[in-house]
Design a protein around this motif. Structure first.
Motif, PDB file in Angstrom:
ATOM      1  N   SER A  78       0.796  -1.205   0.100  1.00 44.01           N
ATOM      2  CA  SER A  78       0.009   0.148  -0.010  1.00 44.01           C
ATOM      3  C   SER A  78       0.727   1.357  -0.128  1.00 44.01           C
ATOM      4  CB  SER A  78      -0.985  -0.129   1.232  1.00 44.01           C
ATOM      5  OG  SER A  78      -1.703  -1.022   1.230  1.00 44.01           O
ATOM      6  N   VAL A  79       0.283   2.157  -0.586  1.00 41.61           N
ATOM      7  CA  VAL A  79       1.268   3.536  -0.668  1.00 41.61           C
ATOM      8  C   VAL A  79       1.110   4.120   0.876  1.00 41.61           C
ATOM      9  CG1 VAL A  79       1.191   6.047  -1.557  1.00 41.61           C
ATOM     10  CG2 VAL A  79       0.617   3.843  -2.916  1.00 41.61           C
ATOM     11  N   ILE A  80      -0.114   3.894   1.436  1.00 47.40           N
ATOM     12  CA  ILE A  80      -0.004   4.401   2.850  1.00 47.40           C
ATOM     13  C   ILE A  80      -0.314   3.280   3.478  1.00 47.40           C
ATOM     14  CG2 ILE A  80      -1.372   5.961   4.659  1.00 47.40           C
ATOM     15  CD1 ILE A  80      -2.100   7.606   2.425  1.00 47.40           C
ATOM     16  N   PHE A  81       0.917   2.761   4.189  1.00 47.92           N
ATOM     17  CA  PHE A  81       1.117   1.392   4.860  1.00 47.92           C
ATOM     18  C   PHE A  81       0.457   1.694   6.604  1.00 47.92           C
ATOM     19  CE2 PHE A  81       4.053  -1.692   7.104  1.00 47.92           C
ATOM     20  CZ  PHE A  81       3.274  -2.763   7.252  1.00 47.92           C
ATOM     21  N   LEU A  82      -0.537   0.820   6.663  1.00 40.74           N
ATOM     22  CA  LEU A  82      -1.028   1.211   8.157  1.00 40.74           C
ATOM     23  C   LEU A  82      -0.932  -0.251   8.937  1.00 40.74           C
ATOM     24  CD1 LEU A  82      -4.033   3.407   7.667  1.00 40.74           C
ATOM     25  CD2 LEU A  82      -1.784   4.247   8.150  1.00 40.74           C
ATOM     26  N   ASP A  83       0.070  -0.500   9.484  1.00 44.24           N
ATOM     27  CA  ASP A  83       0.469  -1.875  10.226  1.00 44.24           C
ATOM     28  C   ASP A  83      -0.508  -2.258  11.520  1.00 44.24           C
ATOM     29  OD1 ASP A  83       1.233  -4.579  10.650  1.00 44.24           O
ATOM     30  OD2 ASP A  83       3.214  -3.813  11.366  1.00 44.24           O
ATOM     31  N   ASP A  84      -1.709  -2.279  11.411  1.00 48.73           N
ATOM     32  CA  ASP A  84      -2.555  -2.377  12.671  1.00 48.73           C
ATOM     33  C   ASP A  84      -3.586  -3.494  12.012  1.00 48.73           C
ATOM     34  OD1 ASP A  84      -3.146  -1.486  15.412  1.00 48.73           O
ATOM     35  OD2 ASP A  84      -5.077  -1.041  14.421  1.00 48.73           O
ATOM     36  N   VAL A  85      -3.999  -4.061  13.229  1.00 51.02           N
ATOM     37  CA  VAL A  85      -5.330  -5.175  12.876  1.00 51.02           C
ATOM     38  C   VAL A  85      -6.762  -4.572  12.698  1.00 51.02           C
ATOM     39  CG1 VAL A  85      -4.164  -7.130  14.114  1.00 51.02           C
ATOM     40  CG2 VAL A  85      -5.752  -5.518  15.336  1.00 51.02           C
ATOM     41  N   THR A  86      -6.613  -3.302  12.777  1.00 48.08           N
ATOM     42  CA  THR A  86      -8.286  -2.635  12.570  1.00 48.08           C
ATOM     43  C   THR A  86      -7.979  -2.164  11.372  1.00 48.08           C
ATOM     44  OG1 THR A  86      -7.120  -0.309  12.932  1.00 48.08           O
ATOM     45  CG2 THR A  86      -8.122  -1.504  14.818  1.00 48.08           C
ATOM     46  N   VAL A  87      -7.039  -2.381  10.443  1.00 46.39           N
ATOM     47  CA  VAL A  87      -7.096  -2.147   9.151  1.00 46.39           C
ATOM     48  C   VAL A  87      -6.854  -3.274   8.279  1.00 46.39           C
ATOM     49  CG1 VAL A  87      -5.673  -0.794   7.372  1.00 46.39           C
ATOM     50  CG2 VAL A  87      -5.604   0.118   9.611  1.00 46.39           C
ATOM     51  N   SER A  88      -7.714  -3.122   7.231  1.00 45.14           N
ATOM     52  CA  SER A  88      -7.789  -4.323   6.268  1.00 45.14           C
ATOM     53  C   SER A  88      -6.747  -4.189   5.332  1.00 45.14           C
ATOM     54  CB  SER A  88      -9.216  -4.396   5.357  1.00 45.14           C
ATOM     55  OG  SER A  88     -10.082  -4.478   6.125  1.00 45.14           O
ATOM     56  N   ARG A  89      -6.193  -5.448   4.565  1.00 43.39           N
ATOM     57  CA  ARG A  89      -5.192  -5.453   3.768  1.00 43.39           C
ATOM     58  C   ARG A  89      -5.304  -4.345   2.614  1.00 43.39           C
ATOM     59  NH1 ARG A  89      -0.887  -8.607   4.471  1.00 43.39           N
ATOM     60  NH2 ARG A  89      -0.628  -8.930   2.134  1.00 43.39           N
ATOM     61  N   GLU A  90      -6.326  -4.412   2.025  1.00 46.27           N
ATOM     62  CA  GLU A  90      -6.602  -3.424   0.975  1.00 46.27           C
ATOM     63  C   GLU A  90      -7.863  -2.782   1.508  1.00 46.27           C
ATOM     64  OE1 GLU A  90      -6.943  -5.436  -2.765  1.00 46.27           O
ATOM     65  OE2 GLU A  90      -4.899  -6.192  -2.715  1.00 46.27           O
ATOM     66  N   HIS A  91      -7.805  -1.724   2.309  1.00 47.46           N
ATOM     67  CA  HIS A  91      -8.843  -1.141   2.950  1.00 47.46           C
ATOM     68  C   HIS A  91      -9.474  -0.155   1.979  1.00 47.46           C
ATOM     69  CE1 HIS A  91     -10.421  -0.382   7.153  1.00 47.46           C
ATOM     70  NE2 HIS A  91     -10.748   0.768   6.422  1.00 47.46           N
ATOM     71  N   ALA A  92      -8.874   1.053   1.435  1.00 50.11           N
ATOM     72  CA  ALA A  92      -9.285   1.889   0.595  1.00 50.11           C
ATOM     73  C   ALA A  92      -8.383   2.359  -0.254  1.00 50.11           C
ATOM     74  CB  ALA A  92      -9.863   3.035   1.494  1.00 50.11           C
ATOM     75  N   VAL A  93      -9.010   3.166  -1.336  1.00 53.98           N
ATOM     76  CA  VAL A  93      -8.136   3.848  -2.335  1.00 53.98           C
ATOM     77  C   VAL A  93      -8.712   5.200  -2.725  1.00 53.98           C
ATOM     78  CG1 VAL A  93      -9.406   2.748  -4.287  1.00 53.98           C
ATOM     79  CG2 VAL A  93      -6.985   3.516  -4.641  1.00 53.98           C
ATOM     80  N   VAL A  94      -7.788   6.169  -2.804  1.00 53.88           N
ATOM     81  CA  VAL A  94      -8.095   7.584  -2.932  1.00 53.88           C
ATOM     82  C   VAL A  94      -7.835   7.884  -4.459  1.00 53.88           C
ATOM     83  CG1 VAL A  94      -7.668   9.838  -2.494  1.00 53.88           C
ATOM     84  CG2 VAL A  94      -7.703   8.330  -0.536  1.00 53.88           C
ATOM     85  N   PHE A  95      -8.856   8.239  -5.160  1.00 54.67           N
ATOM     86  CA  PHE A  95      -8.334   8.499  -6.580  1.00 54.67           C
ATOM     87  C   PHE A  95      -8.314  10.152  -6.711  1.00 54.67           C
ATOM     88  CE2 PHE A  95     -10.901   4.640  -6.954  1.00 54.67           C
ATOM     89  CZ  PHE A  95     -10.037   3.673  -7.627  1.00 54.67           C
ATOM     90  N   ASN A  96      -7.582  10.587  -7.540  1.00 51.65           N
ATOM     91  CA  ASN A  96      -7.311  11.922  -7.993  1.00 51.65           C
ATOM     92  C   ASN A  96      -7.367  12.152  -9.137  1.00 51.65           C
ATOM     93  OD1 ASN A  96      -6.530  14.509  -7.868  1.00 51.65           O
ATOM     94  ND2 ASN A  96      -4.522  14.378  -6.372  1.00 51.65           N
TER      95      ASN A  96
END
Length: 143
Positions: A78-96
């Motif tokens: 992930s571009v924004i890597f959040l190493d915590d169990v509350t976050v899914s492996r592929e949680h969200a994506v931001v489109f610009n």
């Protein structure tokens, strides 16, 4: 029935090594990108914006530039890597893109929230608060 009668037209004599009745390859614009985006993926029309960590860890104050596609998740890819169990492996994506900036939840377990509301997809505006798992971000547009 001729090609003209079927509406398929002719291949202009090109030989792709395929049988005459085989489906010909074609370019599909936008594959691998946000389906609502109809702009070229060359960076033109991108909003200059950042996601800034405001709570959830010792990473408060970290800032992430919002690129054409910015992935958020527990996966190290992930571009924004959040190493915590509350976050899914592929949680969200931001489109610009030229249409604006929007976030899309990727069927995460704990959801993605914008200004306290759980969303599947949402346009982002300067000052919005985004929550992904235990992390909260502020969406900041540069002027």
């Amino acid at each position: 029935m001729s090609d003209d009668e079927t509406g398929r037209g002719s291949s202009g004599g090109e030989d792709h090594g395929l049988p005459a009745d085989a489906t010909q390859p074609m370019h599909l614009p936008g594959i691998g990108r946000d389906p609502d985006c109809h702009e070229a993926a060359d960076g033109a029309g991108l909003q200059d914006a950042n996601l800034v960590v405001v709570s959830g860890s010792d990473r408060i104050g970290e800032s992430y530039h919002v690129a054409a596609t910015t992935t958020i998740g527990r996966s190290p890819d992930s571009v924004i890597f959040l190493d915590d169990v509350t976050v899914s492996r592929e949680h969200a994506v931001v489109f610009n893109d030229a249409a604006g900036v929007r976030i899309e939840d990727k069927a995460s377990l704990n959801g993605t929230f914008v200004n306290g509301e759980r969303v599947e997809r949402s346009e982002l505006r300067d000052g919005d608060t985004i929550q992904v798992g235990k992390y909260r971000f502020s969406y900041v547009e540069s002027t």
